[in-house]
Design a protein around this motif. Sequence first.
Motif, mmCIF file in Angstrom:
data_model
loop_
_atom_site.group_PDB
_atom_site.id
_atom_site.type_symbol
_atom_site.label_atom_id
_atom_site.label_comp_id
_atom_site.label_asym_id
_atom_site.label_seq_id
_atom_site.Cartn_x
_atom_site.Cartn_y
_atom_site.Cartn_z
ATOM 1 N N ASP A 342 0.690 -0.942 0.190
ATOM 2 C CA ASP A 342 -0.187 -0.034 0.184
ATOM 3 C C ASP A 342 0.752 1.264 -0.252
ATOM 4 O O ASP A 342 0.712 2.592 -0.162
ATOM 5 N N LYS A 343 2.015 0.915 -0.105
ATOM 6 C CA LYS A 343 3.273 1.952 -0.019
ATOM 7 C C LYS A 343 3.639 2.442 -1.086
ATOM 8 O O LYS A 343 4.232 3.488 -1.491
ATOM 9 N N ARG A 375 2.821 4.516 -4.143
ATOM 10 C CA ARG A 375 1.789 3.823 -4.609
ATOM 11 C C ARG A 375 0.771 5.266 -4.966
ATOM 12 O O ARG A 375 0.072 4.964 -6.259
#
Length: 675
Positions: A342-343, A375
């Motif tokens: 998610d990063k 992201r």
Amino acid sequence: MRFLSSFLVVSPVAAGFGNLSAIARHNAAESTAHSPDDLAKEARRLRAKARLLRQEAVEAERSLKIYRQNAKDLSDQDADSWIDLLLGNSKTTMAVQVDGGEPAPISIETLAMRIKANNLYSFNKIQKLCRRLYDRETDSMPGSGVLLKDRAEFKLGDENNSVEKKENDSRRIAGLLDRILEAIQSLDDQCNANVASDVRSSIKDLRLSRDALIKRRFESLAAGKEQVSTLDDLVEGSIGKENGKSEAELQKQIAFRRIIDMPLWVPPSLSVLIAKAPTELSVSCLERVKTELLPDSGFFCTSWDYCSTAAVFRGRISLSNETDLIFNGIQSRLQTHPGLRDKVQLFLAEDNEWTGPSSFEDSSKPPGVIIAVPREVIPEHERIRGKTLVAALSVVLTCFTSFVFSLSAYALNGEFFRNVERNDVSAVVPTCLPLALGVLAVSAIHECSHILAARVHKVEMGCPVPLPSLETGTFGSITPLRSFPSDRKAMFDIAISGPLVATLVSFLLIVSGLDLTVTASAQELERFPVISAALVKSSYLVGAAASFISPKLMLLPNAQPFPVHPLFLVGWSGLVSQALNILPIGRLDGGRAAMAVFGRKVSASISFFSILTLVIISFVRSSSLIFFWTAIVATFQRLADLATVDDFSPVDKTRKNIYLILLSVAVLTLWPFPI
């Protein structure tokens, strides 16, 4: 007893939750009771606190810098003593003087003997020694004190600071460093050879990064630009709006500063998107990429560099012919990693700072590097840019020009002209409408093919915006990409699907139209559009088809009008518009396909020369069709398109041959038939 002990444990916890609830209610009540003056006072207090924290951060950073510098000084003292041992206790020279002339370098054999005698072949000692020599080499370079800013110039016991002297000193130190590594590698020990190889790769990466940094700062100074994006500026802009700038203006300022400071290794196709990223990458996050994603993946990371919103991981790939498989494996690891998926998102691209063959790969092609970005970096929804009114107007104009194209095709038909003179709209519109709808239908087939290919490769596409043309009814459409294609193969398939299908359909319509014209009765010919023979001869491909189906047609003078079935004109319009779109220019379908086939650097050169050729043709042939198409392309479509996630792995030969064949068809379509 158990009940009592449970009560003693649970009661404080329940009481704590009760206190938290009471505090939350109290804070909520206070927040609703605050007046605007109280809120402004609180904001000023927080700003003051932020400034104080910033000062503390600056002091802590200064202390950390001093600590690191002291540690480096101690390390440099050890490395300097080892260098003196290798040089025969000579502290000021890098070589031995011979007959009062140029200094002669110390032989590799002598260095190997001294390294072995002084036990200097461990990895830590060699790395420290070579890093110190690299620092000396850099410090001795002309202008290093200005361009690298944080380095003091290193002198070899001579007050002569001429550029020539500095170049000689830097070259001698670099030669000594390389000879030391060769001396270590010459020792009969596989472990020493591996140490020398690893240190050599590390030094090479450092030199590449240094040269790129010097080049960037030199170009910045030559252009009169100053790098002003300091921590204080960004913090000051983020803790308040005393300077009167809006949030959007601050974001633009930050993006502009990021672009100025953007390293050369950032792919140009990503630089603008990265500069506008709402979040930044932490060093700890990038270290997890290096230590948790890359090990045992087939990509051996030898060095990495980063800026606030991107990082590059350099190294070598175990199997060069399976680069795509190795990168896909890394991507799979990322998708299942709970702390990184998610990063971070990863891209595989060519190394923009590569200057020649690496030590492990004798190839003229730049090696692949992995680029990490936040992201949140996604393709801009260009909003064409968000101007729905312009898109709607373009649709209306395209429908209008398609009808005008149909109207002009029937203008020389006697019966149609009489209906126009009588203002008989009920007869004119039904006659022209099928031809206009046919032109739009071919364009719709083109766009539907794009959409289907994009769905197969799971790529999001924006709504197509048609381009009007009085010469062909429509030039096609601008179709933006809304997500990154997975690789160059996906980009090729999406780009080529539209022109490929529409070209086949258009050519079949031309052949069918000519055949229906030849076999039509006299009554049917009276209802057909009327064109001049010059229109057929304007295209080599169309003229060749006409020569095969109706040879007598090609014997007519250019100005001779003759009736033709409407399907022929639908096919002619579609074939010409597809030929224009398949040209290898910028964001056209042909430009995307050329980028996928030849790579970004080669396709950029091809795009430039293609536009230049169109400009020359539009003036030499006085072609309004080419002139207007060149103006549209040069204004809206000349830039390269989005990066693909895997921008390094090439396409297969089949796709390359398909594009070359389709490009040849486009050239034959636009090339006039010899008379």
